[in-house]
Design a protein around this motif. Sequence first.
Motif, PDB file in Angstrom:
ATOM      1  N   ASN A  13       0.798  -1.228   0.000  1.00  0.00           N
ATOM      2  CA  ASN A  13       0.000   0.000   0.000  1.00  0.00           C
ATOM      3  C   ASN A  13       0.830   1.277   0.000  1.00  0.00           C
ATOM      4  N   ARG A  40      -4.677  -8.974  -1.379  1.00  0.00           N
ATOM      5  CA  ARG A  40      -5.144  -7.986  -0.406  1.00  0.00           C
ATOM      6  C   ARG A  40      -4.122  -7.868   0.712  1.00  0.00           C
ATOM      7  N   GLU A  42      -4.134  -6.033   4.195  1.00  0.00           N
ATOM      8  CA  GLU A  42      -5.053  -5.345   5.097  1.00  0.00           C
ATOM      9  C   GLU A  42      -4.533  -5.376   6.529  1.00  0.00           C
ATOM     10  N   ARG A  43      -5.245  -4.675   7.388  1.00  0.00           N
ATOM     11  CA  ARG A  43      -4.914  -4.654   8.804  1.00  0.00           C
ATOM     12  C   ARG A  43      -6.103  -5.119   9.626  1.00  0.00           C
TER      13      ARG A  43
END
Length: 338
Positions: A13, A40, A42-43
């Motif tokens: 990202n 993906r 993500e967090r």
Amino acid sequence: MPTLVEPKLIAGNANLPLARAMARRMSMHRGMNVDLVDARVERFNDGEIFVEVFENVRGEDMFIVQPTSNPANDNLMELLIMTDALRRSSAARITAVIPYFGYARQDRRTKARTPISSKLVANMMVGAGIERVLTMDLHAAQIQGFFDIPVDNLYAAPVFALDIKERFEGHLDEVTVVSPDVGGVARARELATRIGGQLAIVDKRREKAGEVAGMTVIGDVQDRRCLIVDDLCDTAGTLVKAAEVLMENGASEVHAYITHGVLSGPAVERITNSVMKSLVITDTIAPTEAVQGAPNIRIVPTAPVFAQAILNIWNGTSVSSLFNTEMLEPLYEGQFKD
């Protein structure tokens, strides 16, 4: 012999626009569509990073595009976890494309009981399974020796030289390249040689860390178009002060060419209100809205040179050929026109 599999890009990202631009350039060079691998990153609610790759990468030559810029720790962890995901998915080779290498300023012990964080980060990357690193303008050349894997360090100087020749066409005999400190003389001299310009140095004296007590110009800048060259700009305090000192010493105008626009804190405001006519940075770090909206900050693309470097690594051909300004001219044709 060239590998039979296609190069595949995957991005974290940190700088998705740059990753997508690299993919577009590779598509042009290959004559076939090159997309980012579907994944993906993500967090969880507690901040933990989770990565899932939705495509088969078994036996593939993978390139992870992820500068470790602000937030440095989050982006570094994304890179490491993406590497682990690819390694456990049986990727044939994993190359980390790190346009901006964070922690590069911590490349030596400056006093007792301090870390060499660059070496620690290098160990973490190798331990995660990264087999090659591609980066640009490392803060210190010795960082390449911190890795026990191949490191290809690209330079922004050939790209800057193309831009300067376009912007100062007909006035190159008036240009002086300026190093903002003694430590950056080699970088400034290289760019000066590329464009046939003169060289000057701003020698700064510090009384304490982070505070510049005084600056002295070494070299003649009277009635010269001065170009300050450095690898990164953080808060821009030193850069703005150097520009003021050059103008006080008779420079007709001052511009700056900085590879990595960290531009934290008051940097953009300082640059906007400074005597500099322009600051040119690359897109190795994703520019903020403030940077994009600043009237005297201009961004030059690095996707063409990174895309070609990735293809050269994949093909097993020379990356050092991209250090030559003439070699980059076809890649950047029309990029610097207004």
